[in-house]
Design a protein around this motif. Structure first.
Motif, PDB file in Angstrom:
ATOM      1  N   ARG A 119       9.200   3.856   5.459  1.00 40.51           N
ATOM      2  CA  ARG A 119       8.872   5.225   5.083  1.00 40.51           C
ATOM      3  C   ARG A 119       9.520   5.637   3.771  1.00 40.51           C
ATOM      4  N   GLN A 120       8.740   6.286   2.936  1.00 41.30           N
ATOM      5  CA  GLN A 120       9.301   6.940   1.747  1.00 41.30           C
ATOM      6  C   GLN A 120       9.689   8.348   2.204  1.00 41.30           C
ATOM      7  N   ARG A 121      10.973   8.643   2.157  1.00 42.31           N
ATOM      8  CA  ARG A 121      11.408   9.921   2.746  1.00 42.31           C
ATOM      9  C   ARG A 121      11.171  11.115   1.833  1.00 42.31           C
ATOM     10  N   MET A 150       8.898  12.312  -1.655  1.00 38.70           N
ATOM     11  CA  MET A 150       7.781  11.891  -2.507  1.00 38.70           C
ATOM     12  C   MET A 150       8.195  12.017  -3.966  1.00 38.70           C
ATOM     13  N   LYS A 151       8.801  10.948  -4.479  1.00 39.13           N
ATOM     14  CA  LYS A 151       9.298  11.007  -5.854  1.00 39.13           C
ATOM     15  C   LYS A 151       8.421  10.211  -6.810  1.00 39.13           C
ATOM     16  N   GLY A 152       7.175   9.977  -6.421  1.00 42.09           N
ATOM     17  CA  GLY A 152       6.240   9.330  -7.332  1.00 42.09           C
ATOM     18  C   GLY A 152       5.906   7.904  -6.935  1.00 42.09           C
ATOM     19  N   LEU A 153       4.850   7.394  -7.591  1.00 44.07           N
ATOM     20  CA  LEU A 153       4.353   6.053  -7.271  1.00 44.07           C
ATOM     21  C   LEU A 153       5.417   4.986  -7.528  1.00 44.07           C
ATOM     22  N   GLY A 154       6.139   5.108  -8.632  1.00 48.55           N
ATOM     23  CA  GLY A 154       7.187   4.120  -8.942  1.00 48.55           C
ATOM     24  C   GLY A 154       8.228   4.090  -7.839  1.00 48.55           C
ATOM     25  N   HIS A 155       8.618   5.254  -7.370  1.00 50.20           N
ATOM     26  CA  HIS A 155       9.615   5.351  -6.296  1.00 50.20           C
ATOM     27  C   HIS A 155       9.047   4.779  -4.992  1.00 50.20           C
ATOM     28  N   ALA A 156       7.762   5.017  -4.722  1.00 49.60           N
ATOM     29  CA  ALA A 156       7.136   4.469  -3.503  1.00 49.60           C
ATOM     30  C   ALA A 156       7.169   2.943  -3.543  1.00 49.60           C
ATOM     31  N   ILE A 157       6.912   2.380  -4.719  1.00 50.10           N
ATOM     32  CA  ILE A 157       6.907   0.912  -4.832  1.00 50.10           C
ATOM     33  C   ILE A 157       8.324   0.367  -4.648  1.00 50.10           C
ATOM     34  N   SER A 162      -5.204   2.947  -2.101  1.00 47.50           N
ATOM     35  CA  SER A 162      -6.472   2.944  -1.379  1.00 47.50           C
ATOM     36  C   SER A 162      -7.349   4.142  -1.717  1.00 47.50           C
ATOM     37  N   ASP A 163      -6.820   5.141  -2.430  1.00 42.91           N
ATOM     38  CA  ASP A 163      -7.720   6.223  -2.831  1.00 42.91           C
ATOM     39  C   ASP A 163      -8.605   5.817  -4.020  1.00 42.91           C
ATOM     40  N   ASP A 164      -8.314   4.678  -4.650  1.00 40.35           N
ATOM     41  CA  ASP A 164      -9.277   4.073  -5.575  1.00 40.35           C
ATOM     42  C   ASP A 164     -10.064   3.056  -4.763  1.00 40.35           C
ATOM     43  N   PHE A 172       0.853  -1.201   0.000  1.00 46.09           N
ATOM     44  CA  PHE A 172       0.000   0.000   0.000  1.00 46.09           C
ATOM     45  C   PHE A 172       0.885   1.246   0.000  1.00 46.09           C
ATOM     46  N   PRO A 173       1.053   1.893  -1.152  1.00 40.96           N
ATOM     47  CA  PRO A 173       1.776   3.166  -1.138  1.00 40.96           C
ATOM     48  C   PRO A 173       0.838   4.240  -0.566  1.00 40.96           C
ATOM     49  N   VAL A 174       1.157   4.710   0.614  1.00 41.40           N
ATOM     50  CA  VAL A 174       0.262   5.685   1.278  1.00 41.40           C
ATOM     51  C   VAL A 174       1.048   6.922   1.716  1.00 41.40           C
ATOM     52  N   ALA A 175       2.062   7.271   0.910  1.00 40.51           N
ATOM     53  CA  ALA A 175       2.922   8.377   1.327  1.00 40.51           C
ATOM     54  C   ALA A 175       2.547   9.712   0.692  1.00 40.51           C
ATOM     55  N   GLY A 176       1.617   9.692  -0.288  1.00 38.65           N
ATOM     56  CA  GLY A 176       1.302  10.920  -1.045  1.00 38.65           C
ATOM     57  C   GLY A 176       0.770  12.036  -0.162  1.00 38.65           C
ATOM     58  N   TYR A 177       0.837  13.264  -0.673  1.00 43.14           N
ATOM     59  CA  TYR A 177       0.442  14.432   0.125  1.00 43.14           C
ATOM     60  C   TYR A 177      -1.078  14.631   0.213  1.00 43.14           C
ATOM     61  N   GLY A 178      -1.802  14.146  -0.783  1.00 43.41           N
ATOM     62  CA  GLY A 178      -3.253  14.349  -0.772  1.00 43.41           C
ATOM     63  C   GLY A 178      -3.630  15.812  -0.868  1.00 43.41           C
ATOM     64  N   THR A 179      -2.946  16.540  -1.755  1.00 44.63           N
ATOM     65  CA  THR A 179      -3.167  18.002  -1.815  1.00 44.63           C
ATOM     66  C   THR A 179      -4.595  18.357  -2.217  1.00 44.63           C
ATOM     67  N   ARG A 180      -5.251  17.454  -2.950  1.00 44.62           N
ATOM     68  CA  ARG A 180      -6.610  17.791  -3.400  1.00 44.62           C
ATOM     69  C   ARG A 180      -7.605  17.820  -2.243  1.00 44.62           C
ATOM     70  N   PHE A 181      -7.179  17.335  -1.099  1.00 47.65           N
ATOM     71  CA  PHE A 181      -8.077  17.362   0.068  1.00 47.65           C
ATOM     72  C   PHE A 181      -7.639  18.354   1.128  1.00 47.65           C
TER      73      PHE A 181
HETATM   74  P1  UTP Z   1      -1.699  10.564  -6.169  1.00 43.56           P
HETATM   75  O1  UTP Z   1      -1.335  10.894  -7.560  1.00 43.56           O
HETATM   76  O2  UTP Z   1      -3.159  10.409  -5.874  1.00 43.56           O
HETATM   77  O3  UTP Z   1      -1.025  11.659  -5.231  1.00 43.56           O
HETATM   78  O4  UTP Z   1      -0.919   9.243  -5.764  1.00 43.56           O
HETATM   79  P2  UTP Z   1      -1.396  12.145  -3.786  1.00 43.56           P
HETATM   80  O5  UTP Z   1      -0.235  12.931  -3.305  1.00 43.56           O
HETATM   81  O6  UTP Z   1      -1.818  11.008  -2.902  1.00 43.56           O
HETATM   82  O7  UTP Z   1      -2.679  13.083  -3.976  1.00 43.56           O
HETATM   83  P3  UTP Z   1      -2.775  14.575  -4.587  1.00 43.56           P
HETATM   84  O8  UTP Z   1      -2.658  14.407  -6.077  1.00 43.56           O
HETATM   85  O9  UTP Z   1      -1.670  15.384  -3.994  1.00 43.56           O
HETATM   86  O10 UTP Z   1      -4.142  15.040  -4.158  1.00 43.56           O
HETATM   87  C1  UTP Z   1      -1.403   7.952  -6.075  1.00 43.56           C
HETATM   88  C2  UTP Z   1      -1.033   7.004  -4.967  1.00 43.56           C
HETATM   89  O11 UTP Z   1       0.383   6.892  -4.846  1.00 43.56           O
HETATM   90  C3  UTP Z   1       0.836   7.228  -3.542  1.00 43.56           C
HETATM   91  C4  UTP Z   1      -0.284   8.056  -2.948  1.00 43.56           C
HETATM   92  O12 UTP Z   1      -0.286   7.938  -1.531  1.00 43.56           O
HETATM   93  C5  UTP Z   1      -1.521   7.468  -3.602  1.00 43.56           C
HETATM   94  O13 UTP Z   1      -1.971   6.300  -2.941  1.00 43.56           O
HETATM   95  N1  UTP Z   1       2.126   7.943  -3.660  1.00 43.56           N
HETATM   96  C6  UTP Z   1       2.283   8.878  -4.631  1.00 43.56           C
HETATM   97  C7  UTP Z   1       3.149   7.640  -2.796  1.00 43.56           C
HETATM   98  O14 UTP Z   1       3.017   6.775  -1.891  1.00 43.56           O
HETATM   99  N2  UTP Z   1       4.342   8.302  -2.935  1.00 43.56           N
HETATM  100  C8  UTP Z   1       4.546   9.239  -3.893  1.00 43.56           C
HETATM  101  O15 UTP Z   1       5.660   9.797  -3.962  1.00 43.56           O
HETATM  102  C9  UTP Z   1       3.482   9.548  -4.750  1.00 43.56           C
END
Ligand code: UTP
Length: 279
Positions: A101-103, A105-112, A129-131, A7-16
């Motif tokens: 921890r992903q230190r 945020m360099k993208g989904l590929g980097h998280a994996i 999990s956001d899908d 579960f890559p859950v490190a993203g910022y979630g800026t849209r929320f």
């Molecule tokens: P999103 O593109 O939805 O990015 O990432 P985000 O940061 O979660 O949301 P916004 O766009 O800022 O609102 C898709 C998935 O990849 C994970 C996110 O947690 C999400 O589950 N992700 C993305 C990481 O774990 N690390 C990253 O560096 C980027």
């Protein structure tokens, strides 16, 4: 056999924002259950009981959620409120949880790739999990459907959904030859194309099964779109070197990374799952 789900859950979630300023997006509830728990339940239903979380700063609430809350449990033990804990207790009983921890945020590929230390040299599931994916009545979940396919074909698999062309720019998009039953052999993949450049309207959604050679490929994959290491680029290499399948899953999917999708999911779950269960 696949046992692990990442579960890559490190993203910022800026849209929320501002909700996600100090709270992980994955802890936002659809009615009364956090998004990430829906994903973990889907993994456990597919017998992927080893849950590997790639978290980041400010995501401690996710680790706490998958642990016992001693004070709370003690307080409501034996009372009528105890039943509210049933569904999370069930998850904790069946699943084991690992975290790294992903230190940056360099993208989904980097998280994996960051999750390699938890996964090792074996095939694994990935759930974003956001899908939110919900199975049809009397059917299995999307990850369980994909595990069956993996057991048959032994290669990476991505879940796909047809989306309107005007929305295609939000997704990775595949083209490929149909092998029957909504299964395609991927011939090309592009990340977030303009509608006029999209090869098809078949969008990749947040469910994958990956073979472990993906890690070496990711290590060699340069940053792509938006300067991030794109899983799509690594999967394209895998498709060229061997085989990647795309699977049109059965069930419903809500884009809970966007506010409209989140609201749609909330209304759906309230009307069709929560309200029915509580009556
Ligand atoms: P999103 O593109 O939805 O990015 O990432 P985000 O940061 O979660 O949301 P916004 O766009 O800022 O609102 C898709 C998935 O990849 C994970 C996110 O947690 C999400 O589950 N992700 C993305 C990481 O774990 N690390 C990253 O560096 C980027």
């Amino acid at each position: 056999m696949i046992r692990k789900c990442l579960f890559p859950v490190a993203g910022y979630g800026t849209r929320f924002l501002p909700a996600t300023k100090s709270m992980p997006k994955e802890m936002l509830p659809i009615v009364n259950k956090p998004l990430v728990q829906y994903g973990v339940e889907e993994a456990i239903n597919a017998d992927l009981n080893e849950i590997a979380l790639v978290t980041g700063r400010g995501k401690r609430a996710i680790a706490d959620h998958f642990d016992i809350s001693y004070e709370l449990e003690n307080q409501i033990a034996g009372s009528s409120k105890e039943r509210y804990l049933d569904c999370i207790r069930n998850v904790l009983e069946k699943g084991t949880f690992m975290m790294t921890r992903q230190r940056e945020m360099k993208g989904l590929g980097h998280a994996i790739l960051t999750g390699e230390c938890l996964v090792g040299d074996e095939a694994f599931g990935v759930i974003l999990s956001d899908d939110l994916c919900l199975n049809n009545e009397d059917d299995e979940g999307v990850m369980a459907q994909m595990v069956k396919l993996y057991n048959q074909f032994r290669c990476s698999i991505v879940a796909i959904q047809e989306v309107p062309l005007e929305e295609i720019e939000k997704y990775g998009v595949i083209a490929g030859e149909e092998m029957g039953d909504g299964l395609f052999r991927v011939s090309s993949m592009v990340e977030k194309p303009k509608p006029e450049d999209a090869p098809t309207n078949m969008a990749v959604i947040g469910r994958y099964i990956l073979t472990p050679d993906i890690f070496d490929i990711l290590r060699e994959t340069p940053p792509g779109k938006n300067g991030e290491v794109q899983l799509t680029d690594a999967l394209m290499t895998q498709a060229q070197n061997g085989c990647v399948l795309a699977y049109k899953f059965r069930g419903k999917r809500f884009d809970c990374g966007s506010v409209p999708g989140f609201i749609e999911a909330t209304n759906y779950v309230y009307e069709n799952i929560y309200a029915e269960g509580s009556s």
